[in-house]
Design a protein around this motif. Sequence first.
Motif, PDB file in Angstrom:
ATOM      1  N   LYS A  49       0.858  -1.195  -0.680  1.00 13.03           N
ATOM      2  CA  LYS A  49      -0.096   0.073  -0.065  1.00 13.03           C
ATOM      3  C   LYS A  49       0.880   1.207  -0.333  1.00 13.03           C
ATOM      4  O   LYS A  49       0.649   1.840   0.680  1.00 13.03           O
ATOM      5  CB  LYS A  49      -1.000  -0.273   0.823  1.00 13.03           C
ATOM      6  CG  LYS A  49      -1.864  -1.059   1.126  1.00 13.03           C
ATOM      7  CD  LYS A  49      -2.908  -0.820   2.734  1.00 13.03           C
ATOM      8  CE  LYS A  49      -3.731  -2.454   2.176  1.00 13.03           C
ATOM      9  NZ  LYS A  49      -5.365  -1.964   3.494  1.00 13.03           N
ATOM     10  N   GLY A  50       2.122   0.982  -0.678  1.00 10.87           N
ATOM     11  CA  GLY A  50       2.868   2.465  -1.018  1.00 10.87           C
ATOM     12  C   GLY A  50       4.088   2.564   0.350  1.00 10.87           C
ATOM     13  O   GLY A  50       4.986   3.209   0.185  1.00 10.87           O
ATOM     14  N   LEU A 223       6.936  10.934 -15.555  1.00  7.93           N
ATOM     15  CA  LEU A 223       8.299   9.314 -16.122  1.00  7.93           C
ATOM     16  C   LEU A 223       7.924   8.081 -16.350  1.00  7.93           C
ATOM     17  O   LEU A 223       6.839   7.467 -16.842  1.00  7.93           O
ATOM     18  CB  LEU A 223       8.570   9.121 -14.287  1.00  7.93           C
ATOM     19  CG  LEU A 223       8.763  10.364 -13.902  1.00  7.93           C
ATOM     20  CD1 LEU A 223       9.470   9.574 -12.426  1.00  7.93           C
ATOM     21  CD2 LEU A 223       9.985  10.843 -14.012  1.00  7.93           C
ATOM     22  N   GLU A 224       8.955   7.693 -17.360  1.00  9.12           N
ATOM     23  CA  GLU A 224       8.887   6.211 -17.337  1.00  9.12           C
ATOM     24  C   GLU A 224       8.157   5.045 -16.023  1.00  9.12           C
ATOM     25  O   GLU A 224       8.441   5.592 -15.255  1.00  9.12           O
ATOM     26  CB  GLU A 224      10.327   5.598 -18.374  1.00  9.12           C
ATOM     27  CG  GLU A 224      10.707   6.671 -18.799  1.00  9.12           C
ATOM     28  CD  GLU A 224      11.782   5.644 -19.718  1.00  9.12           C
ATOM     29  OE1 GLU A 224      12.256   4.655 -19.301  1.00  9.12           O
ATOM     30  OE2 GLU A 224      12.420   6.824 -20.382  1.00  9.12           O
ATOM     31  N   THR A 225       7.281   4.169 -16.722  1.00  2.42           N
ATOM     32  CA  THR A 225       6.536   3.282 -16.084  1.00  2.42           C
ATOM     33  C   THR A 225       8.101   2.316 -15.188  1.00  2.42           C
ATOM     34  O   THR A 225       7.227   2.205 -13.565  1.00  2.42           O
ATOM     35  CB  THR A 225       5.799   2.060 -16.578  1.00  2.42           C
ATOM     36  OG1 THR A 225       4.958   3.504 -17.602  1.00  2.42           O
ATOM     37  CG2 THR A 225       4.898   1.235 -15.179  1.00  2.42           C
ATOM     38  N   GLU A 226       9.068   1.855 -15.419  1.00  4.33           N
ATOM     39  CA  GLU A 226       9.954   1.271 -14.514  1.00  4.33           C
ATOM     40  C   GLU A 226      10.555   2.160 -13.377  1.00  4.33           C
ATOM     41  O   GLU A 226      10.450   1.626 -12.534  1.00  4.33           O
ATOM     42  CB  GLU A 226      10.700   1.361 -16.091  1.00  4.33           C
ATOM     43  CG  GLU A 226      12.171   2.179 -16.678  1.00  4.33           C
ATOM     44  CD  GLU A 226      13.077   1.934 -17.119  1.00  4.33           C
ATOM     45  OE1 GLU A 226      14.563   1.120 -16.608  1.00  4.33           O
ATOM     46  OE2 GLU A 226      12.516   1.826 -18.464  1.00  4.33           O
ATOM     47  N   PHE A 227      10.500   3.739 -13.238  1.00  3.48           N
ATOM     48  CA  PHE A 227      11.399   4.114 -12.798  1.00  3.48           C
ATOM     49  C   PHE A 227      10.166   4.154 -11.466  1.00  3.48           C
ATOM     50  O   PHE A 227      10.245   4.214  -9.952  1.00  3.48           O
ATOM     51  CB  PHE A 227      11.513   5.399 -13.348  1.00  3.48           C
ATOM     52  CG  PHE A 227      13.161   5.722 -14.048  1.00  3.48           C
ATOM     53  CD1 PHE A 227      13.514   5.123 -13.276  1.00  3.48           C
ATOM     54  CD2 PHE A 227      12.430   5.948 -15.425  1.00  3.48           C
ATOM     55  CE1 PHE A 227      14.996   5.141 -14.249  1.00  3.48           C
ATOM     56  CE2 PHE A 227      14.204   6.305 -16.185  1.00  3.48           C
ATOM     57  CZ  PHE A 227      14.851   6.132 -15.463  1.00  3.48           C
ATOM     58  N   VAL A 228       8.854   4.968 -11.946  1.00  7.00           N
ATOM     59  CA  VAL A 228       7.904   4.610 -10.830  1.00  7.00           C
ATOM     60  C   VAL A 228       7.547   3.751 -10.120  1.00  7.00           C
ATOM     61  O   VAL A 228       7.345   3.146  -8.494  1.00  7.00           O
ATOM     62  CB  VAL A 228       6.397   5.055 -12.068  1.00  7.00           C
ATOM     63  CG1 VAL A 228       5.148   5.421 -10.886  1.00  7.00           C
ATOM     64  CG2 VAL A 228       6.114   6.304 -12.625  1.00  7.00           C
ATOM     65  N   ASP A 229       7.439   2.927 -11.191  1.00  8.62           N
ATOM     66  CA  ASP A 229       7.272   1.368  -9.249  1.00  8.62           C
ATOM     67  C   ASP A 229       8.387   0.838  -9.273  1.00  8.62           C
ATOM     68  O   ASP A 229       8.131  -0.048  -7.823  1.00  8.62           O
ATOM     69  CB  ASP A 229       6.851  -0.100 -10.873  1.00  8.62           C
ATOM     70  CG  ASP A 229       5.649   0.017 -12.464  1.00  8.62           C
ATOM     71  OD1 ASP A 229       4.920   1.108 -11.724  1.00  8.62           O
ATOM     72  OD2 ASP A 229       5.428  -0.158 -12.679  1.00  8.62           O
ATOM     73  N   ARG A 230       9.390   0.597  -9.643  1.00 10.91           N
ATOM     74  CA  ARG A 230      11.332   0.346  -9.131  1.00 10.91           C
ATOM     75  C   ARG A 230      11.140   0.895  -7.774  1.00 10.91           C
ATOM     76  O   ARG A 230      11.428   0.358  -7.001  1.00 10.91           O
ATOM     77  CB  ARG A 230      11.959   0.531 -10.142  1.00 10.91           C
ATOM     78  CG  ARG A 230      13.741   0.045  -9.302  1.00 10.91           C
ATOM     79  CD  ARG A 230      14.162  -0.262  -9.930  1.00 10.91           C
ATOM     80  NE  ARG A 230      15.097  -0.909  -9.939  1.00 10.91           N
ATOM     81  CZ  ARG A 230      16.111  -2.005  -9.390  1.00 10.91           C
ATOM     82  NH1 ARG A 230      14.988  -2.878  -9.627  1.00 10.91           N
ATOM     83  NH2 ARG A 230      16.862  -2.185  -8.636  1.00 10.91           N
ATOM     84  N   PHE A 231      11.122   2.522  -7.619  1.00  2.61           N
ATOM     85  CA  PHE A 231      11.146   3.724  -6.544  1.00  2.61           C
ATOM     86  C   PHE A 231      10.135   3.277  -5.728  1.00  2.61           C
ATOM     87  O   PHE A 231       9.709   4.278  -4.830  1.00  2.61           O
ATOM     88  CB  PHE A 231      12.045   4.559  -6.579  1.00  2.61           C
ATOM     89  CG  PHE A 231      13.047   4.967  -7.297  1.00  2.61           C
ATOM     90  CD1 PHE A 231      14.321   4.427  -6.362  1.00  2.61           C
ATOM     91  CD2 PHE A 231      13.250   4.437  -8.710  1.00  2.61           C
ATOM     92  CE1 PHE A 231      15.072   3.495  -7.345  1.00  2.61           C
ATOM     93  CE2 PHE A 231      14.369   4.363  -9.452  1.00  2.61           C
ATOM     94  CZ  PHE A 231      15.512   4.249  -8.502  1.00  2.61           C
ATOM     95  N   GLY A 232       8.514   2.630  -6.202  1.00  2.00           N
ATOM     96  CA  GLY A 232       7.389   3.515  -5.778  1.00  2.00           C
ATOM     97  C   GLY A 232       6.774   3.965  -4.594  1.00  2.00           C
ATOM     98  O   GLY A 232       6.602   5.124  -4.495  1.00  2.00           O
ATOM     99  N   LEU A 233       6.927   5.313  -6.374  1.00  2.00           N
ATOM    100  CA  LEU A 233       6.413   6.573  -6.422  1.00  2.00           C
ATOM    101  C   LEU A 233       4.810   6.577  -6.064  1.00  2.00           C
ATOM    102  O   LEU A 233       4.491   5.699  -7.256  1.00  2.00           O
ATOM    103  CB  LEU A 233       7.050   7.192  -7.366  1.00  2.00           C
ATOM    104  CG  LEU A 233       8.683   7.375  -7.490  1.00  2.00           C
ATOM    105  CD1 LEU A 233       9.469   8.074  -8.222  1.00  2.00           C
ATOM    106  CD2 LEU A 233       9.529   7.963  -5.484  1.00  2.00           C
TER     107      LEU A 233
END
Length: 244
Positions: A49-50, A223-233
């Motif tokens: 949950k983030g 941002l590219e989805t890979e950054f958002v998902d990897r760092f939990g943004l």
Amino acid sequence: MNFKKLILNPELYANIAYKRIRNRVRVLCYRGDIVVCEICNWRGKKFFKGCCPKCNSLPRTRLIPFSLAYFKLLNDTPKLLHVAPNVNEFNYIKDKVTPLDSYDRLNIRPVKHINIVQDLTNTSLKEFSYDLAIAWHVLEHIPKDQQAIAEVYRLLKKGGHFLVSVPIYPLENMTTFEDVNLPYEDYERIHGHYDHCRSCGLDYYKRFEAIGFKVSQLLVKDLETEFVDRFGLRTDHVVWCFTK
């Protein structure tokens, strides 16, 4: 922690104990290399949950290290002023942002990890003292925010940066709204939080431009989805880097 409250409320104690045990299990059982928490360096399969199960950091907190790198602020920040940092923010800067000649933490109230207890709208600090200032989900709590912005401008050296994020409410709100006559008890209904004195919009940066700052912007949704998902943004967050 209020131990008296825990003693009088065993259910609260049990709930806290359960969450601690649950998070320890998650830290071990969900280790991996899909997501990374740059606050505590935990690597795992997912956030919950983030939240990071190791340090409980939120997406907005994990956005700080990402933003420092994104705006290339890590190479020349010997003197830093951090406005009202929470413990996770403080620990990250203290342990991982180096070298720093000085790291001052300012808050209007005394807190254990704060070393300067002053009002940001009117400090006694010397002008041209800092290379970088950070205010992370803070300015929406300050009624006289433009005075606070002007004070940071005064404290920064020429070419210094002010890294800022505020919650945008409602989501994708374009225009900042505030009513100085709004009763405190109506803050949550109007601004989405009991202690927010305005609803910040995507135009909030204009208050900084009016003081004299130049602005650069980061919209997490771009941002590219890979950054958002990897760092939990979170894609609804925005960051501005203001330069004096």
